[in-house]
Write a protein that holds these residues in place. Structure first.
Motif, PDB file in Angstrom:
ATOM      1  N   PHE A  36     -30.843 -53.144 -30.738  1.00  0.00           N
ATOM      2  CA  PHE A  36     -30.590 -51.956 -31.554  1.00  0.00           C
ATOM      3  C   PHE A  36     -29.110 -51.808 -31.898  1.00  0.00           C
ATOM      4  O   PHE A  36     -28.770 -51.317 -32.979  1.00  0.00           O
ATOM      5  N   LEU A  37     -28.232 -52.255 -31.013  1.00  0.00           N
ATOM      6  CA  LEU A  37     -26.803 -52.217 -31.352  1.00  0.00           C
ATOM      7  C   LEU A  37     -26.511 -53.149 -32.528  1.00  0.00           C
ATOM      8  O   LEU A  37     -25.774 -52.806 -33.449  1.00  0.00           O
ATOM      9  N   HIS A  71     -26.292 -41.552 -38.187  1.00  0.00           N
ATOM     10  CA  HIS A  71     -26.763 -41.419 -36.816  1.00  0.00           C
ATOM     11  C   HIS A  71     -28.197 -40.903 -36.765  1.00  0.00           C
ATOM     12  O   HIS A  71     -29.019 -41.417 -36.015  1.00  0.00           O
ATOM     13  N   TYR A  76     -34.800 -45.863 -34.450  1.00  0.00           N
ATOM     14  CA  TYR A  76     -35.039 -46.173 -33.039  1.00  0.00           C
ATOM     15  C   TYR A  76     -36.406 -45.661 -32.597  1.00  0.00           C
ATOM     16  O   TYR A  76     -37.187 -46.389 -31.983  1.00  0.00           O
ATOM     17  N   PHE A 133     -30.490 -43.551 -37.907  1.00  0.00           N
ATOM     18  CA  PHE A 133     -30.629 -44.582 -36.877  1.00  0.00           C
ATOM     19  C   PHE A 133     -31.512 -44.099 -35.727  1.00  0.00           C
ATOM     20  O   PHE A 133     -32.318 -44.870 -35.191  1.00  0.00           O
ATOM     21  N   ALA A 134     -31.357 -42.811 -35.385  1.00  0.00           N
ATOM     22  CA  ALA A 134     -32.205 -42.239 -34.333  1.00  0.00           C
ATOM     23  C   ALA A 134     -33.675 -42.325 -34.737  1.00  0.00           C
ATOM     24  O   ALA A 134     -34.550 -42.617 -33.921  1.00  0.00           O
ATOM     25  N   THR A 154     -33.274 -54.820 -25.381  1.00  0.00           N
ATOM     26  CA  THR A 154     -33.607 -53.808 -26.384  1.00  0.00           C
ATOM     27  C   THR A 154     -32.340 -53.108 -26.863  1.00  0.00           C
ATOM     28  O   THR A 154     -32.136 -52.901 -28.058  1.00  0.00           O
ATOM     29  N   GLN A 155     -31.475 -52.767 -25.924  1.00  0.00           N
ATOM     30  CA  GLN A 155     -30.215 -52.110 -26.290  1.00  0.00           C
ATOM     31  C   GLN A 155     -29.387 -53.003 -27.210  1.00  0.00           C
ATOM     32  O   GLN A 155     -28.896 -52.559 -28.249  1.00  0.00           O
ATOM     33  N   LYS A 179     -38.891 -48.426 -31.272  1.00  0.00           N
ATOM     34  CA  LYS A 179     -38.533 -48.672 -29.873  1.00  0.00           C
ATOM     35  C   LYS A 179     -39.679 -49.256 -29.056  1.00  0.00           C
ATOM     36  O   LYS A 179     -39.474 -50.137 -28.234  1.00  0.00           O
ATOM     37  N   ARG A 180     -40.905 -48.770 -29.308  1.00  0.00           N
ATOM     38  CA  ARG A 180     -42.017 -49.219 -28.470  1.00  0.00           C
ATOM     39  C   ARG A 180     -42.316 -50.703 -28.687  1.00  0.00           C
ATOM     40  O   ARG A 180     -42.468 -51.454 -27.721  1.00  0.00           O
ATOM     41  N   HIS A 203     -27.729 -51.580 -35.590  1.00  0.00           N
ATOM     42  CA  HIS A 203     -26.809 -50.517 -36.011  1.00  0.00           C
ATOM     43  C   HIS A 203     -25.615 -51.093 -36.764  1.00  0.00           C
ATOM     44  O   HIS A 203     -25.176 -50.543 -37.762  1.00  0.00           O
TER      45      HIS A 203
END
Ligand SMILES: [Zn+2]
Lengths: 183, 84
Positions: free
Chosen positions: A46-47, A10, A17, A13-14, A42-43, A21-22, A50
């Motif tokens: 990233f899912l 986690h 992200y 992954f954070a 975007t979500q 993310k940008r 993951h």
């Protein structure tokens, strides 16, 4: 043990992200042109990352191609959404009527050297999805043709010619549209 | 009479342009550009567009709530996974 591994996952992954993310969000925003859809996309990207990330751990070249992986996830999502009713594959094929002769314009139509941001945004938004994607990846995001070719699974020559056509279309669009007052 | 073998029509030159620009060569020193105002204007426009793209589109920060949404979606997926 499992919990610790998951906690490790986690935080890794954070970190991933926050690193990406940008660029991912900006790419999504430019491709779909609205905030709500860009957030969804975007979500989802990233899912998917993951879900895949466990299989890629420990690779020394990880950082260089994980952004590419993220881009690929975005591309897959865009394909699913059939952006502008045109699939990217379809848009990637040069339309038969788009010969190189399209660009003969009178010299007096030359762009003044300054381009209004809103006009450019609008013109980019009006590009067919495939052209828009190559233009954004190359001219906005700064990817090289060889990187784009491998991301989009096309030839380098194809990437160059699609980018050229995208710029020609933008040039046409920016010339045709008269300066408009705020509407 | 000397025939300039480098002399191309505008169509021929423009057909080569994607490769010329894409290869990173300096297209501005190409003989056709030196002698043709039309193609010089075209090249200048294309460069203006590429330059504008670099400068006008800022990188955008996603809203903070997006990470919260992603975290909660991951928790949900994990719960479903552990449930079976
Ligand atoms: Zn010419």
């Amino acid at each position: 043990m499992l919990a610790r591994a998951q906690a490790g996952d986690h935080s890794a992954f954070a970190q991933l992200y926050s690193l990406h993310k940008r660029r991912i969000y900006s790419l999504c925003l430019r491709m779909v042109g609205n905030i709500a859809e860009a957030e969804d996309l975007t979500q989802e990207a990233f899912l998917q990352l993951h879900r895949k990330i466990a299989t890629f751990r420990g690779d020394s070249a990880f950082s260089t191609w994980r952004h590419r992986l993220a881009i690929n996830v975005v591309l897959m999502q865009l394909r699913k959404k059939a952006l502008n009713q045109i699939s990217l594959d379809e848009a990637m094929d040069p339309a038969p009527e788009e010969g190189p002769g399209r660009s003969f314009g009178a010299p007096d139509l030359t762009l003044s050297g300054t381009i209004d941001r809103l006009a450019l945004e609008r013109a980019v938004g009006d590009l067919p999805a495939g052209y828009r994607l190559i233009f954004i990846l190359h001219d906005v995001e700064g990817y090289e043709h060889n990187e784009i070719a491998s991301m989009l699974e096309c030839s380098i020559g194809n990437s160059k010619s699609q980018l050229h056509k995208a710029r020609l279309k933008l040039r046409d669009a920016l010339h045709i549209r008269p300066k408009q007052e705020a509407q | 009479m000397i025939v300039d073998r480098n002399q191309l029509s505008c169509a021929e030159f423009q057909a080569q342009l994607p490769e010329l620009i894409g290869s990173g060569e300096n297209a501005a020193i190409h003989p056709h550009i030196q002698s043709c105002e039309l193609c010089r204007a075209l090249l200048a426009d294309l460069e203006t567009i590429a330059e504008a793209a670099r400068q006008l589109f800022p990188i955008v920060e996603p809203p903070d709530k997006l990470w919260e949404q992603i975290e909660s979606a991951i928790r949900q997926e994990r719960a479903v996974h552990e449930g079976c």
